[in-house]
Design a protein around this motif. Structure first.
Motif, PDB file in Angstrom:
ATOM      1  N   UNK A 108       0.755  -1.152  -0.081  1.00  0.00           N
ATOM      2  CA  UNK A 108       0.042  -0.040  -0.112  1.00  0.00           C
ATOM      3  C   UNK A 108       0.856   1.196  -0.031  1.00  0.00           C
ATOM      4  N   UNK A 109       1.945   1.095   0.765  1.00  0.00           N
ATOM      5  CA  UNK A 109       3.125   2.397   0.740  1.00  0.00           C
ATOM      6  C   UNK A 109       3.388   2.707  -0.872  1.00  0.00           C
ATOM      7  N   UNK A 110       3.787   1.477  -1.337  1.00  0.00           N
ATOM      8  CA  UNK A 110       4.256   1.818  -2.896  1.00  0.00           C
ATOM      9  C   UNK A 110       3.147   2.298  -3.446  1.00  0.00           C
ATOM     10  N   UNK A 111       1.888   1.868  -3.628  1.00  0.00           N
ATOM     11  CA  UNK A 111       0.990   2.329  -4.427  1.00  0.00           C
ATOM     12  C   UNK A 111       0.800   3.572  -4.189  1.00  0.00           C
ATOM     13  N   UNK A 115       1.318   5.317  -7.329  1.00  0.00           N
ATOM     14  CA  UNK A 115       0.276   4.994  -8.084  1.00  0.00           C
ATOM     15  C   UNK A 115      -0.536   6.228  -8.796  1.00  0.00           C
ATOM     16  N   UNK A 116      -0.569   7.245  -8.112  1.00  0.00           N
ATOM     17  CA  UNK A 116      -1.201   8.369  -8.872  1.00  0.00           C
ATOM     18  C   UNK A 116      -0.860   8.610 -10.161  1.00  0.00           C
ATOM     19  N   UNK A 186      -6.291   6.586   1.480  1.00  0.00           N
ATOM     20  CA  UNK A 186      -5.839   7.248   0.359  1.00  0.00           C
ATOM     21  C   UNK A 186      -5.482   6.135  -0.777  1.00  0.00           C
ATOM     22  N   UNK A 187      -4.517   5.159  -0.344  1.00  0.00           N
ATOM     23  CA  UNK A 187      -4.181   4.217  -1.072  1.00  0.00           C
ATOM     24  C   UNK A 187      -5.208   3.523  -1.787  1.00  0.00           C
ATOM     25  N   UNK A 188      -6.298   3.084  -1.029  1.00  0.00           N
ATOM     26  CA  UNK A 188      -7.347   2.421  -1.488  1.00  0.00           C
ATOM     27  C   UNK A 188      -8.030   3.100  -2.588  1.00  0.00           C
TER      28      UNK A 188
END
Length: 265
Positions: A108-111, A115-116, A186-188
């Motif tokens: 999740x920290x990577x995304x 991810x954005x 926020x990752x979700x």
């Protein structure tokens, strides 16, 4: 789900299909990690999105390459442990869930960072991760600085003051995350958007994003309860571990895919 509940493989076609998906995602995470994340230096050696992002970030006790490299490694080893437990007769549900939680938080920290689609949003999220990790590091150092017996763990002179100054400087311009929950929340949303982009068209993309966000957040809370030794998860509706693992390993595989894309020229 109870702490002593054994893991029982669902022999139905649907159950077997989900196990195959889980193992395929874990295999991808392992291969992707071993191919590209041997050391933090490899992540920033070329002119890539990730290298440019790292160059734009402020000085911090733990740089983004080190942080992301650790998150990728933790994702890998946690999912390998999940794979081993799923294939070992007599395994219990909760240890599998706790390892899966570690993979969810790490990937999740990577995304959250990478991810954005917006470079500005990636920079803002990366800054928050730097501050979050620096603050965690500072708390550990301050605790160890007061040790009277475990002298090997006492920081060298000036280390605490140096890290404290770096944290204060980061706090001047960065909005602090309120722990893992805020980051995963926020990752979700980021993951929900990515899955909508990659998956088939849906009638209501907002509903898909919201459903994924709620599922990921519930997995974090539910499995965190077991990881902390709480009893309240036993009072909740029973979870579907295999279905949850499909989601968690899917998030982890997506994180490694995004990391590959951000570190390629």
């Amino acid at each position: 789900m109870t702490p002593l509940e054994p893991f029982v493989i669902d022999e139905s076609l649907q159950g077997q299909a989900m196990i195959v998906r889980i193992f395929a995602a874990i295999d991808y995470v392992v291969r992707s990690h071993d191919h590209q994340v041997a050391s933090p230096a490899l992540l920033t050696q070329s002119d890539t999105d990730f290298a440019r992002l790292c160059a734009e970030l402020p000085d911090a006790p733990v740089d983004l390459a080190t942080s992301v490299s650790a998150s990728a490694a933790i994702t890998r080893v946690s999912l390998v442990a999940v794979h081993q437990q799923l294939t070992t007769p007599g395994s219990h549900v909760v240890p599998i869930a706790i390892h899966a939680r570690a993979a969810l938080v790490a990937s999740g920290r990577i995304l959250y960072c990478l991810g954005p689609s917006s470079a500005e949003q990636r920079r803002r999220h990366a800054q928050r991760v730097l501050l979050q990790e620096a603050s965690s590091y500072l708390r550990a150092l301050k605790s160890a600085d007061a040790y009277a017996v475990m002298q090997k763990l006492v920081p060298t002179e000036g280390t605490v003051d140096q890290v404290k100054a770096q944290v204060r400087e980061l706090e001047r311009s960065i909005t602090r995350l309120q722990g893992e929950r805020d980051m995963l929340d926020e990752m979700a949303s980021v993951v929900g958007a990515l899955l909508c982009e990659l998956g088939p068209e849906a009638e209501d993309l907002e509903v898909v994003r919201q459903a994924h966000r709620e599922h990921v957040m519930w997995l974090f809370h539910f499995y965190s309860g077991f990881a902390h030794g709480y009893g309240w998860p036993t009072l909740c509706p029973p979870g579907e571990l295999v279905a949850d693992l499909v989601v968690i390993t899917g998030v982890a595989a997506l994180a490694m895919q995004v990391l590959e894309e951000r570190t390629q020229q």
